[in-house]
Design a protein around this motif. Sequence first.
Motif, PDB file in Angstrom:
ATOM      1  N   SER A 142       0.417  -1.408  -0.595  1.00  0.00           N
ATOM      2  CA  SER A 142      -0.272   0.475  -0.527  1.00  0.00           C
ATOM      3  C   SER A 142       0.681   1.542  -0.291  1.00  0.00           C
ATOM      4  O   SER A 142      -0.143   2.405   0.008  1.00  0.00           O
ATOM      5  N   THR A 293      -6.097  -9.938   3.061  1.00  0.00           N
ATOM      6  CA  THR A 293      -5.876  -9.236   2.140  1.00  0.00           C
ATOM      7  C   THR A 293      -4.341  -9.380   2.054  1.00  0.00           C
ATOM      8  O   THR A 293      -3.372  -8.957   1.014  1.00  0.00           O
ATOM      9  N   SER A 312      -2.672 -12.127  -4.754  1.00  0.00           N
ATOM     10  CA  SER A 312      -3.230 -11.979  -3.189  1.00  0.00           C
ATOM     11  C   SER A 312      -3.245 -13.355  -2.886  1.00  0.00           C
ATOM     12  O   SER A 312      -3.898 -14.178  -3.732  1.00  0.00           O
ATOM     13  N   THR A 366      -6.777  -6.901  11.343  1.00  0.00           N
ATOM     14  CA  THR A 366      -7.684  -6.564   9.828  1.00  0.00           C
ATOM     15  C   THR A 366      -8.814  -5.863  11.110  1.00  0.00           C
ATOM     16  O   THR A 366      -8.973  -6.820  12.019  1.00  0.00           O
ATOM     17  N   SER A 378     -15.043  -4.181  -7.382  1.00  0.00           N
ATOM     18  CA  SER A 378     -14.131  -4.958  -7.653  1.00  0.00           C
ATOM     19  C   SER A 378     -14.154  -4.891  -9.026  1.00  0.00           C
ATOM     20  O   SER A 378     -15.049  -4.555  -9.955  1.00  0.00           O
ATOM     21  N   PRO A 385      -7.842  -9.738  -3.553  1.00  0.00           N
ATOM     22  CA  PRO A 385      -8.351  -9.527  -2.342  1.00  0.00           C
ATOM     23  C   PRO A 385      -9.380  -9.760  -1.470  1.00  0.00           C
ATOM     24  O   PRO A 385      -9.442  -9.868   0.009  1.00  0.00           O
ATOM     25  N   LEU A 621     -14.849  -0.724  -0.060  1.00  0.00           N
ATOM     26  CA  LEU A 621     -13.344  -1.243  -0.364  1.00  0.00           C
ATOM     27  C   LEU A 621     -13.396  -1.919  -1.963  1.00  0.00           C
ATOM     28  O   LEU A 621     -13.864  -1.864  -2.400  1.00  0.00           O
ATOM     29  N   SER A 623     -11.438  -2.482  -5.177  1.00  0.00           N
ATOM     30  CA  SER A 623     -10.088  -2.678  -6.259  1.00  0.00           C
ATOM     31  C   SER A 623     -10.390  -3.026  -7.841  1.00  0.00           C
ATOM     32  O   SER A 623     -11.592  -4.083  -8.233  1.00  0.00           O
ATOM     33  N   LYS A 647     -11.471   2.676   0.761  1.00  0.00           N
ATOM     34  CA  LYS A 647     -10.317   2.283   0.920  1.00  0.00           C
ATOM     35  C   LYS A 647      -9.506   1.427   0.174  1.00  0.00           C
ATOM     36  O   LYS A 647     -10.969   0.646  -0.731  1.00  0.00           O
ATOM     37  N   MET A 649      -7.914  -0.825  -2.643  1.00  0.00           N
ATOM     38  CA  MET A 649      -6.745  -2.647  -2.145  1.00  0.00           C
ATOM     39  C   MET A 649      -5.959  -2.437  -3.255  1.00  0.00           C
ATOM     40  O   MET A 649      -5.691  -3.935  -3.122  1.00  0.00           O
TER      41      MET A 649
END
Length: 653
Positions: A142, A293, A312, A366, A378, A385, A621, A623, A647, A649
């Motif tokens: 990250s 993750t 991942s 987490t 996603s 992840p 989240l 990604s 956040k 990912m």
Amino acid sequence: MLVFAFPVLFVAALSCLYLHLVTKLSDHNDRNTNRKNLKPRLAWRKRPVLVKGPLGVVSLTELLFLTMFMGLLSWSLYSYLTSMFTDISREAGDNHQQVWKSKLEMSGLAVGLVGNICLAFLFYPVTRSSSVLQLFGLTSESSIRYHIWAAHLALTFFTAHGLCYILFWASSDQISLILKWSKIGFSNLAGGVALLSGLAMWVTSIPSIRRKIFELFFYTHHLYILFVVFYVFHVGFSSTCLILPGFYLFLIDRYLRFLQSQQRVRLLSARILPGETVELNFLKSQELNYNPTSIMFVNVPGISKLQWHPFSITSSCEMDHQKLSIVIKSEGRWSSELYKKLSSSSSISMDRLEVSIEGPYGPVSTHFHRRDMLIMISGGSGITPFISIIRDLLFRANESLDTPRVLLISVFRKSLDVTMLDLLLPVSGTSIDIHSLKLQVQAYVTKEQGPSPDQNLIQTKWFKLDPLDAPVSAILGPSSWLWLGAIITSSFIIFLIVIGIVTRYHIYPIDHNSDMIYPSAPRAAVNMIFTCISIAIAATAAFVWNKKNKDSKEMRQIQNRDSPAEARTMSDSSWIYSDERELESLPHHSFLQFTEVHYGERPDLKKILSENCKGTSVGVLVSGPKKMKQEVAAICSSGFAENLHFKSMSFNW
């Protein structure tokens, strides 16, 4: 060394002890309590404030620290130039030509000194097992962009540093000084070699080059060794102490990764999906613990002996104590060759595939389960992840622990890629009640109007057993943080003792503490050599000690899993996984009731987020592609829902 190096290494060693205690406490709290609600205290710090631009999605905290860092660089440059220019004006008097040349020379020195500040922070983000990063709740994957930012700034200043001196020498008819290697003091030739190495890495890291010719970027980036060595020759080891802590911790991490990469791991099986996606299942040491993750770097010598690629981890450490899984989608030359190698054989049993790994790497703890709701968005292979998070939540739900409501929004280009949703439930003999988790899945297929007829065709292939392969395990065992702290401490003490002896009995009799007698290059070489030797001694000792302890445990685990392999033919090892074969078609049928597939359309993310923003704390989240991250970040930062916590990912090189 006392001012610059010791404080950071001391903090790094103490952080290892702290993280060891936090890991134990976090494991106890997360697995044995029902605490779910994560209070949005100071949540504004992580709210995106910049969405589009060269920096990407930037939170308020990142922007504040970046502003302070730029202020530090600006103040340092102003301070250096003001002091140097004052001295020049006082010494040169009315000779304006001499003043101009002297200011040009001092400007080059000033920007070089400011570049050292950037270089001091360059190696922290790429230290994968970094106690300093974990102390601030960061991981290496990250923090890669911080490395990119620092590299851009450092090479900008160093390029300006080199150009200023080239112009100064050219204007003074001393251009031959470029090739000068001084016995005492700065070496111009070494600085030129370091700068050229840095420029080669800088040019090949341009996104258009890195994405199209990844191998060129990957191999060229190994010039960092040449860059650092000649940088030390250029400025001397004493001046290197400013950047020593970050590079010292990176060296420890790099050497431990080298030791781990020499071991071939046991690959159990591969699930081949029709969308050119494959899930690799490895035998895992029961003592290896990792969090959702987490990532793992993989090397397949049969494809490339030098290339390592991050993936991942999709398995749950809680759900499956003996297996670790990763998912690889064919998106580049390396992954495409791996998919072809695995899918080319029609037999369910294959020869051994040599695989080496580095990792796993991931967060110490987490808090996904403490949200009221999780909205996971996603794009394509960005779902990977989230698979580990959902599997972990499935385990918690079956243990009657509180779990949030989960909404998974997955966007795919082709209908064949929808089969990746089958990986949400592991193929194992564990009895998991998927109804215990409040899960809803919405899949969007953007390029096709209907399902593919081959969507349900998933193959599973098993690999022949090899006694030389070992289970995936932590390089320093279950108490990795304690061992890492011991390596940092002991290696630095060894270095101080050795370099003290060399200085007292070899260097001091020659120079008697005068920097103008003993040559700079041998002094720098001695320090670099003994730095590497000290790290190698401490890390190797820790590695060997842990390897002796875990070898016996891993051998018993392999024997228990493989027995009675003696009575079976090695060409037919599929009997070991008979429980998996019985459940191979279970995930697709079980998750159909949770999944709603939309063909030929894209999700209205703003509408979806506004409809599901009820709750004290909603984790969002993301990604996927850059545009997807920017769109979601813009929605979360717009202020229409203060309880949305963004956040990202995605792991971007």
